[in-house]
Design a protein around this motif. Structure first.
Motif, PDB file in Angstrom:
ATOM      1  N   LEU A  35       0.830  -1.197   0.000  1.00 55.21           N
ATOM      2  CA  LEU A  35       0.000   0.000   0.000  1.00 55.21           C
ATOM      3  C   LEU A  35       0.869   1.252   0.000  1.00 55.21           C
ATOM      4  N   SER A  36       1.900   1.264   0.845  1.00 55.00           N
ATOM      5  CA  SER A  36       2.802   2.419   0.895  1.00 55.00           C
ATOM      6  C   SER A  36       3.518   2.603  -0.435  1.00 55.00           C
ATOM      7  N   PHE A  37       3.914   1.490  -1.065  1.00 54.80           N
ATOM      8  CA  PHE A  37       4.597   1.568  -2.353  1.00 54.80           C
ATOM      9  C   PHE A  37       3.668   2.111  -3.429  1.00 54.80           C
ATOM     10  N   ARG A  38       2.416   1.687  -3.386  1.00 54.32           N
ATOM     11  CA  ARG A  38       1.444   2.157  -4.363  1.00 54.32           C
ATOM     12  C   ARG A  38       1.151   3.649  -4.175  1.00 54.32           C
ATOM     13  N   ARG A  39       1.116   4.093  -2.923  1.00 54.26           N
ATOM     14  CA  ARG A  39       0.850   5.492  -2.621  1.00 54.26           C
ATOM     15  C   ARG A  39       2.107   6.353  -2.744  1.00 54.26           C
ATOM     16  N   ARG A  40       3.276   5.687  -2.809  1.00 50.92           N
ATOM     17  CA  ARG A  40       4.571   6.378  -2.805  1.00 50.92           C
ATOM     18  C   ARG A  40       4.701   7.268  -1.566  1.00 50.92           C
ATOM     19  N   SER A  41       4.173   6.738  -0.458  1.00 48.81           N
ATOM     20  CA  SER A  41       4.151   7.531   0.771  1.00 48.81           C
ATOM     21  C   SER A  41       3.869   6.633   1.965  1.00 48.81           C
ATOM     22  N   THR A  42       4.414   7.021   3.118  1.00 44.85           N
ATOM     23  CA  THR A  42       4.096   6.339   4.372  1.00 44.85           C
ATOM     24  C   THR A  42       3.256   7.239   5.271  1.00 44.85           C
ATOM     25  N   SER A  43       2.710   8.304   4.716  1.00 42.04           N
ATOM     26  CA  SER A  43       1.908   9.229   5.505  1.00 42.04           C
ATOM     27  C   SER A  43       0.701   8.524   6.098  1.00 42.04           C
ATOM     28  N   GLY A  44       0.346   8.928   7.300  1.00 42.69           N
ATOM     29  CA  GLY A  44      -0.772   8.307   8.000  1.00 42.69           C
ATOM     30  C   GLY A  44      -0.362   7.143   8.873  1.00 42.69           C
ATOM     31  N   THR A  45       0.888   6.720   8.756  1.00 44.52           N
ATOM     32  CA  THR A  45       1.390   5.609   9.561  1.00 44.52           C
ATOM     33  C   THR A  45       2.677   6.040  10.257  1.00 44.52           C
ATOM     34  N   THR A  46       3.146   5.188  11.151  1.00 48.39           N
ATOM     35  CA  THR A  46       4.335   5.512  11.934  1.00 48.39           C
ATOM     36  C   THR A  46       5.385   4.419  11.814  1.00 48.39           C
ATOM     37  N   VAL A  47       6.646   4.813  11.879  1.00 47.84           N
ATOM     38  CA  VAL A  47       7.758   3.864  11.784  1.00 47.84           C
ATOM     39  C   VAL A  47       7.865   2.985  13.024  1.00 47.84           C
ATOM     40  N   ASP A  48       7.227   3.399  14.124  1.00 50.85           N
ATOM     41  CA  ASP A  48       7.350   2.657  15.382  1.00 50.85           C
ATOM     42  C   ASP A  48       6.953   1.192  15.212  1.00 50.85           C
ATOM     43  N   PHE A  49       5.867   0.938  14.484  1.00 53.26           N
ATOM     44  CA  PHE A  49       5.370  -0.428  14.336  1.00 53.26           C
ATOM     45  C   PHE A  49       6.364  -1.342  13.618  1.00 53.26           C
ATOM     46  N   PRO A  50       6.828  -1.027  12.397  1.00 53.13           N
ATOM     47  CA  PRO A  50       7.772  -1.937  11.749  1.00 53.13           C
ATOM     48  C   PRO A  50       9.129  -1.997  12.435  1.00 53.13           C
ATOM     49  N   LEU A  51       9.548  -0.883  13.041  1.00 53.92           N
ATOM     50  CA  LEU A  51      10.862  -0.874  13.684  1.00 53.92           C
ATOM     51  C   LEU A  51      10.910  -1.812  14.877  1.00 53.92           C
ATOM     52  N   ILE A  52       9.937  -1.694  15.768  1.00 52.93           N
ATOM     53  CA  ILE A  52       9.935  -2.552  16.955  1.00 52.93           C
ATOM     54  C   ILE A  52       9.616  -3.987  16.564  1.00 52.93           C
ATOM     55  N   ASN A  53       8.919  -4.163  15.432  1.00 55.29           N
ATOM     56  CA  ASN A  53       8.645  -5.495  14.928  1.00 55.29           C
ATOM     57  C   ASN A  53       9.927  -6.224  14.541  1.00 55.29           C
ATOM     58  N   CYS A  54      10.916  -5.487  14.061  1.00 52.26           N
ATOM     59  CA  CYS A  54      12.204  -6.102  13.698  1.00 52.26           C
ATOM     60  C   CYS A  54      12.829  -6.770  14.918  1.00 52.26           C
ATOM     61  N   LEU A  55      12.836  -6.062  16.042  1.00 51.13           N
ATOM     62  CA  LEU A  55      13.377  -6.635  17.271  1.00 51.13           C
ATOM     63  C   LEU A  55      12.534  -7.812  17.730  1.00 51.13           C
ATOM     64  N   GLY A  56      11.218  -7.658  17.676  1.00 55.99           N
ATOM     65  CA  GLY A  56      10.326  -8.711  18.139  1.00 55.99           C
ATOM     66  C   GLY A  56      10.496  -9.997  17.352  1.00 55.99           C
ATOM     67  N   PHE A  57      10.558  -9.905  16.037  1.00 53.95           N
ATOM     68  CA  PHE A  57      10.661 -11.116  15.232  1.00 53.95           C
ATOM     69  C   PHE A  57      12.064 -11.713  15.255  1.00 53.95           C
ATOM     70  N   LEU A  58      13.067 -10.889  15.490  1.00 53.09           N
ATOM     71  CA  LEU A  58      14.402 -11.445  15.697  1.00 53.09           C
ATOM     72  C   LEU A  58      14.412 -12.310  16.950  1.00 53.09           C
ATOM     73  N   ALA A  59      13.815 -11.796  18.021  1.00 56.09           N
ATOM     74  CA  ALA A  59      13.733 -12.553  19.272  1.00 56.09           C
ATOM     75  C   ALA A  59      12.878 -13.806  19.098  1.00 56.09           C
ATOM     76  N   TYR A  60      11.788 -13.670  18.375  1.00 54.91           N
ATOM     77  CA  TYR A  60      10.886 -14.811  18.165  1.00 54.91           C
ATOM     78  C   TYR A  60      11.570 -15.908  17.351  1.00 54.91           C
ATOM     79  N   PHE A  61      12.324 -15.514  16.349  1.00 52.69           N
ATOM     80  CA  PHE A  61      13.034 -16.487  15.520  1.00 52.69           C
ATOM     81  C   PHE A  61      14.084 -17.228  16.342  1.00 52.69           C
ATOM     82  N   VAL A  62      14.863 -16.485  17.130  1.00 53.35           N
ATOM     83  CA  VAL A  62      15.917 -17.103  17.939  1.00 53.35           C
ATOM     84  C   VAL A  62      15.316 -18.071  18.957  1.00 53.35           C
ATOM     85  N   SER A  63      14.261 -17.661  19.642  1.00 56.75           N
ATOM     86  CA  SER A  63      13.666 -18.522  20.678  1.00 56.75           C
ATOM     87  C   SER A  63      13.012 -19.756  20.057  1.00 56.75           C
ATOM     88  N   ASN A  64      12.279 -19.583  18.969  1.00 47.70           N
ATOM     89  CA  ASN A  64      11.626 -20.728  18.334  1.00 47.70           C
ATOM     90  C   ASN A  64      12.648 -21.721  17.791  1.00 47.70           C
TER      91      ASN A  64
END
Length: 279
Positions: free
Chosen positions: A29-58
């Motif tokens: 959606l962001s690529f189609r809009r050529r914009s990330t307006s209306g959303t925040t970087v907080d979600f994907p950024l903290i997701n990187c840490l979360g899924f790294l931890a999830y991958f290691v533990s699993n």
């Protein structure tokens, strides 16, 4: 293999697909809009840490004979309710989270115009570094434990299993807070413009099936420590579904008539008092 085992495997496959596909609507959606307006970087950024931890533990729960032995000693000889699909899901989620975060952190590389939301907030950065420090403290304690490599001592001593639990709890912490900035952004904007509802619907379906699979596995073992022994997987489904319901309410009820939602096809260029769409 009995019916319940087959059903558990089927649920595992379907929820993995649903959760995995849910990572695509937002960056597309962001690529189609050529914009990330209306959303925040907080979600994907903290997701990187979360899924790294999830991958290691699993991966550790699934492949490490020592961790599985210590788990069995602590939980009456049972094995962790971690499947191979959990590992593939975590790895896929990590890759897509990095891709999505890059749209905010490196907008020019994607051909995006810089927009509000490219900088992580202080609370999210605090959680990020707090989780890293917390895992470091637990690792320090485990390394100093004489019984860290023992399976028999896992019941009442600090062992490597506790270190892996600390890593897995990072994913739990991330899941509990990662959607909050976007909920607040939607609330401030009185709109869900730019935020893909499709990812939320897929996430909700995946959460239901994930919990169902874990419940079936615990029933098969006739021991609910399949849930208490893997609280992160159980909490992931529940916490995500609560947030999903909030987003659905925002999208379909609270801000259903807002100007933002129908315009998810592309960004708006504002010139004076006129608005023109760019598709």
């Amino acid at each position: 293999m009995g019916f319940l085992e087959i059903l558990s495997g089927f649920f595992g496959i379907v929820y993995t697909i649903a959760w995995s596909v849910s990572f695509y609507p937002q960056p597309l959606l962001s690529f189609r809009r050529r914009s990330t307006s209306g959303t925040t970087v907080d979600f994907p950024l903290i997701n990187c840490l979360g899924f790294l931890a999830y991958f290691v533990s699993n991966a550790t729960f699934y492949y490490s004979s020592l961790i599985r032995a210590q788990y069995a000693a602590r939980y009456n000889g049972l094995t962790p309710t971690v499947h191979f699909n959990d590992i593939t899901f975590a790895a896929h989620g990590l890759v897509l989270s990095v891709v999505t975060a890059s749209q905010y952190l490196f907008p020019r590389a994607w051909g995006f115009a810089p927009s509000i939301g490219n900088r992580p907030s202080r609370p999210i950065l605090g959680v990020f570094f707090g989780c890293v420090v917390g895992v470091g403290v637990v690792l320090f304690v485990v390394v100093g434990s004489p019984a860290r490599d023992s399976a028999d001592a896992a019941v009442d001593a600090w062992v490597w299993l506790d270190a892996i639990y600390a890593v897995s709890y990072v994913k739990l912490m991330v899941t509990l807070i990662k959607y909050t900035p976007q909920v607040m952004t939607n609330y401030r904007n009185r709109s869900t413009k730019g935020w893909s509802i499709l990812q939320i619907l897929l996430d909700f379906a995946g959460g239901i099936l994930s919990i169902a699979q874990q419940g079936i596995d615990s029933y098969i073992q006739r021991d609910w420590s399949g849930i208490t022994g893997n609280p992160v997987k159980f909490a992931l489904g529940n916490a995500s579904m609560v947030y999903d319901l909030v987003f659905m309410a925002q999208h379909y009820v609270l801000y259903s008539d807002a100007g933002g939602k129908p315009e998810e096809r592309g960004p708006l260029l504002v010139r004076g008092d006129e608005e023109r769409r760019v598709d």
